[in-house]
Design a protein around this motif. Structure first.
Motif, PDB file in Angstrom:
ATOM      1  N   LEU A 147      -0.028  -6.237 -39.853  1.00 13.36           N
ATOM      2  CA  LEU A 147      -0.624  -4.824 -39.573  1.00 13.36           C
ATOM      3  C   LEU A 147      -0.186  -3.935 -40.975  1.00 13.36           C
ATOM      4  CD1 LEU A 147       0.270  -3.758 -36.072  1.00 13.36           C
ATOM      5  CD2 LEU A 147      -2.125  -4.135 -37.052  1.00 13.36           C
TER       6      LEU A 147
ATOM      7  N   THR B 279      -1.755   7.284 -39.029  1.00 11.68           N
ATOM      8  CA  THR B 279      -1.481   6.067 -39.648  1.00 11.68           C
ATOM      9  C   THR B 279      -3.140   5.656 -40.188  1.00 11.68           C
ATOM     10  OG1 THR B 279      -0.703   3.855 -39.313  1.00 11.68           O
ATOM     11  CG2 THR B 279      -1.713   4.988 -37.246  1.00 11.68           C
ATOM     12  N   LEU B 280      -2.826   4.435 -40.738  1.00 14.00           N
ATOM     13  CA  LEU B 280      -4.183   3.906 -41.157  1.00 14.00           C
ATOM     14  C   LEU B 280      -5.211   3.591 -40.063  1.00 14.00           C
ATOM     15  CD1 LEU B 280      -5.623   2.246 -43.331  1.00 14.00           C
ATOM     16  CD2 LEU B 280      -4.806   0.048 -42.349  1.00 14.00           C
ATOM     17  N   SER B 281      -6.126   4.075 -40.058  1.00 14.16           N
ATOM     18  CA  SER B 281      -6.996   4.188 -38.838  1.00 14.16           C
ATOM     19  C   SER B 281      -8.620   3.967 -39.232  1.00 14.16           C
ATOM     20  CB  SER B 281      -7.003   5.582 -37.990  1.00 14.16           C
ATOM     21  OG  SER B 281      -5.768   5.759 -37.827  1.00 14.16           O
ATOM     22  N   TYR B 282      -9.391   3.386 -38.321  1.00 16.63           N
ATOM     23  CA  TYR B 282     -10.896   3.159 -38.418  1.00 16.63           C
ATOM     24  C   TYR B 282     -11.512   4.075 -37.324  1.00 16.63           C
ATOM     25  CZ  TYR B 282     -15.446   1.386 -39.135  1.00 16.63           C
ATOM     26  OH  TYR B 282     -16.734   1.204 -39.453  1.00 16.63           O
TER      27      TYR B 282
ATOM     28  N   TYR C 143       4.048   3.665 -35.266  1.00 21.67           N
ATOM     29  CA  TYR C 143       4.294   3.492 -33.822  1.00 21.67           C
ATOM     30  C   TYR C 143       5.733   2.923 -33.391  1.00 21.67           C
ATOM     31  CZ  TYR C 143      -0.819   3.989 -32.960  1.00 21.67           C
ATOM     32  OH  TYR C 143      -1.839   4.735 -32.854  1.00 21.67           O
TER      33      TYR C 143
ATOM     34  N   GLY D 128      -3.558   6.620 -43.960  1.00 24.84           N
ATOM     35  CA  GLY D 128      -2.489   6.799 -43.280  1.00 24.84           C
ATOM     36  C   GLY D 128      -1.317   7.095 -44.348  1.00 24.84           C
TER      37      GLY D 128
ATOM     38  N   SER E 106       2.119   1.547 -42.472  1.00 25.89           N
ATOM     39  CA  SER E 106       1.985   2.680 -42.030  1.00 25.89           C
ATOM     40  C   SER E 106       1.789   2.610 -40.382  1.00 25.89           C
ATOM     41  CB  SER E 106       0.754   3.341 -42.459  1.00 25.89           C
ATOM     42  OG  SER E 106      -0.501   2.903 -42.337  1.00 25.89           O
ATOM     43  N   VAL E 107       1.093   1.422 -39.944  1.00 25.89           N
ATOM     44  CA  VAL E 107       0.843   1.443 -38.540  1.00 25.89           C
ATOM     45  C   VAL E 107       2.255   1.179 -37.712  1.00 25.89           C
ATOM     46  CG1 VAL E 107      -0.434   0.041 -36.656  1.00 25.89           C
ATOM     47  CG2 VAL E 107      -1.435   0.556 -38.735  1.00 25.89           C
TER      48      VAL E 107
ATOM     49  N   TYR F 114      -8.714   0.543 -33.556  1.00 21.99           N
ATOM     50  CA  TYR F 114      -8.383   1.545 -34.196  1.00 21.99           C
ATOM     51  C   TYR F 114      -7.800   1.338 -35.446  1.00 21.99           C
ATOM     52  CZ  TYR F 114      -7.730   4.199 -29.618  1.00 21.99           C
ATOM     53  OH  TYR F 114      -7.859   4.651 -28.334  1.00 21.99           O
ATOM     54  N   HIS F 115      -7.123   0.374 -35.653  1.00 19.19           N
ATOM     55  CA  HIS F 115      -5.983   0.164 -36.924  1.00 19.19           C
ATOM     56  C   HIS F 115      -6.598  -0.973 -37.719  1.00 19.19           C
ATOM     57  CE1 HIS F 115      -3.909   3.419 -35.491  1.00 19.19           C
ATOM     58  NE2 HIS F 115      -3.463   2.832 -34.230  1.00 19.19           N
TER      59      HIS F 115
ATOM     60  N   ARG G 190     -11.970  -6.783 -36.907  1.00 20.37           N
ATOM     61  CA  ARG G 190     -12.220  -6.296 -35.875  1.00 20.37           C
ATOM     62  C   ARG G 190     -13.236  -7.586 -35.226  1.00 20.37           C
ATOM     63  NH1 ARG G 190     -13.550  -2.022 -38.828  1.00 20.37           N
ATOM     64  NH2 ARG G 190     -15.651  -2.185 -38.676  1.00 20.37           N
TER      65      ARG G 190
END
Length: 272
Positions: free
Chosen positions: A6, A187-190, A14, A182, A9-10, A117-118, A125
């Motif tokens: 990951l 944070t890094l997100s889609y 968290y 992020g 930043s993720v 999300y990440h 994905r």
């Protein structure tokens, strides 16, 4: 990220910064998200007892109500802090949605209420959804949540700073690219469009895929009220926003206004 790690930043967000459990229990829009996710999933969950794999299940906030409902839940999450907390709710282990250790055809339900999300890389994905399908029993339910492509547009209005140059530029980039890097804050997100989320589940091999707006089109009114001075949103306002979410379900054009999306589909049952 596509190397089964990951983004830093993720893990930092968290693992050190945010308490996702607290967000879903205390903020008005978080409570709406939790209640509506429960409501939607309960429409499709098989009868108890059934086996549920909660992939990216965080601290176990969804596992908690599933266990109370009578389901046999196992949880996987990449953040050790989450797994430690979730272990008080159900069996929990550190793991990655893209490389599950669970055997084939072993769960009646597989839910991914956070992993997509990440994973901004489409191949990641696809891998996560392929793994969910692999461990689902024939005919099993797979449920996947996503952040709506336009959520940041609505959210930053609630903070009353979308008009400032930095936020305007940041949100504009999300709308253009569907990715937040992020660097600051989140944070890094889609960010998915509804039709894109459906297409990804269908491409993975899931059948009869449906998509729902979780919080519905009025969530940002509730959040905006919470951000302003005063007592915050009333119970009646929250109830009205929840009613709007339900009323919006037959109208796909309103999916774009929800903060989160939930897609459900079923593994082929071998008879088709």
């Amino acid at each position: 990220m596509s190397n089964l790690e990951l983004a830093p930043s993720v893990m930092r967000f968290y693992g050190e910064t945010v308490n996702e459990d607290s967000r879903l229990r205390s903020s008005a829009d978080g409570r709406m998200e939790l209640a509506r996710t429960q409501e939607l999933l309960r429409r499709f969950l098989p009868p108890t007892p059934a086996r549920v794999l909660d992939v990216g299940g965080g601290t176990g906030i969804h596992a908690e109500w599933l266990v109370k409902d009578g389901y046999e839940v196992a949880l996987v999450d990449p953040v050790p802090r989450h797994v430690e907390a979730a272990s008080a709710v159900c069996p929990a282990a550190v793991g990655d949605a893209r490389a599950l250790v669970e055997p084939d055809d072993s769960f009646d339900v597989v839910q991914l209420l956070g992993p997509l999300y990440h994973l901004p890389n489409p191949s990641d994905r696809r891998q996560a959804l392929a793994e969910a399908l692999r461990v689902a029993k024939p005919g099993g339910l797979v449920a996947a949540a996503a952040i709506n492509r336009y959520a940041s547009l609505f959210e930053h209005v609630t903070y009353a700073h979308l008009h400032t140059p930095r936020i305007h530029a940041s949100v504009s980039k999300i709308l253009e690219t569907a990715v937040y890097d992020g660097v600051r804050g989140f944070t890094l997100s889609y960010f998915h469009r509804a039709e894109e989320l459906v297409a990804e589940l269908v491409a993975a091999g899931l059948q009869n895929v449906q998509v729902f707006g979780i919080e519905g089109p009025a969530w940002s009114l509730v959040k905006a009220t919470e951000q302003q001075p005063g007592d915050g949103p009333t119970d009646d306002l929250i109830a009205s926003a929840m009613a709007a979410a339900r009323m919006a379900e037959p109208y796909p054009e309103l999916l774009a206004a929800s903060s989160h999306l939930l897609a459900v589909g079923w593994a082929p049952d071998g008879n088709q």
